[in-house]
Scaffold this motif. Structure first.
Motif, PDB file in Angstrom:
ATOM      1  N   ARG A 148       0.802  -1.217   0.000  1.00  0.00           N
ATOM      2  CA  ARG A 148       0.000   0.000   0.000  1.00  0.00           C
ATOM      3  C   ARG A 148       0.838   1.272   0.000  1.00  0.00           C
ATOM      4  O   ARG A 148       0.559   2.213  -0.707  1.00  0.00           O
ATOM      5  N   GLY A 149       1.906   1.334   0.767  1.00  0.00           N
ATOM      6  CA  GLY A 149       2.712   2.540   0.880  1.00  0.00           C
ATOM      7  C   GLY A 149       3.901   2.585  -0.062  1.00  0.00           C
ATOM      8  O   GLY A 149       4.809   3.379   0.132  1.00  0.00           O
ATOM      9  N   ASP A 150       3.905   1.761  -1.093  1.00  0.00           N
ATOM     10  CA  ASP A 150       5.046   1.668  -1.994  1.00  0.00           C
ATOM     11  C   ASP A 150       4.916   2.683  -3.127  1.00  0.00           C
ATOM     12  O   ASP A 150       4.592   2.336  -4.259  1.00  0.00           O
ATOM     13  N   VAL A 151       5.231   3.937  -2.836  1.00  0.00           N
ATOM     14  CA  VAL A 151       5.084   5.009  -3.812  1.00  0.00           C
ATOM     15  C   VAL A 151       6.128   4.898  -4.917  1.00  0.00           C
ATOM     16  O   VAL A 151       5.839   5.090  -6.097  1.00  0.00           O
ATOM     17  N   ASN A 152       7.354   4.565  -4.583  1.00  0.00           N
ATOM     18  CA  ASN A 152       8.446   4.520  -5.560  1.00  0.00           C
ATOM     19  C   ASN A 152       8.665   3.151  -6.192  1.00  0.00           C
ATOM     20  O   ASN A 152       9.637   2.949  -6.905  1.00  0.00           O
TER      21      ASN A 152
END
Length: 111
Positions: A83-87
């Motif tokens: 979920r928090g894997d922006v890059n």
């Protein structure tokens, strides 16, 4: 490449701490030991991360340096990122009925 940099940098720090051999070398010893341990753990984990995927005739074939898994397309429930894997640095997660959750390299060849 990054595993080599971590291990080599950690060993250089440990060597520098051994050469200096005074109270100022304690941070080098701690940090160098940490980098060496992280690099060694990364090298050990590298063999078990699936690096390539091929989809042929309704079967997904995932291969790593030490293993190969064949999963029928009907068996795959979802493919997602964290979920928090922006890059896009975290592994892909493939949820299957028979093999559970399989983690794939984020830089996957053949997908």
């Amino acid at each position: 490449m990054f595993v080599f940099v971590a291990v080599a940098g950690g060993l250089v720090m440990l060597f520098g701490a051994a050469v200096a051999h005074d109270s100022a070398s304690i941070p080098l010893l701690v940090i160098g030991g940490g980098w060496t341990a992280m690099g060694a753990a990364g090298a050990a984990q590298r063999r078990h991360v699936f690096r390539s995927a091929q989809f042929e005739n309704g079967v997904l074939t995932l291969s790593s340096p030490s293993d190969e898994v064949r999963v029928p397309a009907d068996d795959i429930l979802e493919i997602r990122r964290s979920r928090g894997d922006v890059n896009r640095f975290s592994p892909l997660q493939v949820r299957t009925r028979s093999h559970g959750i399989i983690r794939l390299s984020p830089r996957l060849h053949g997908l």
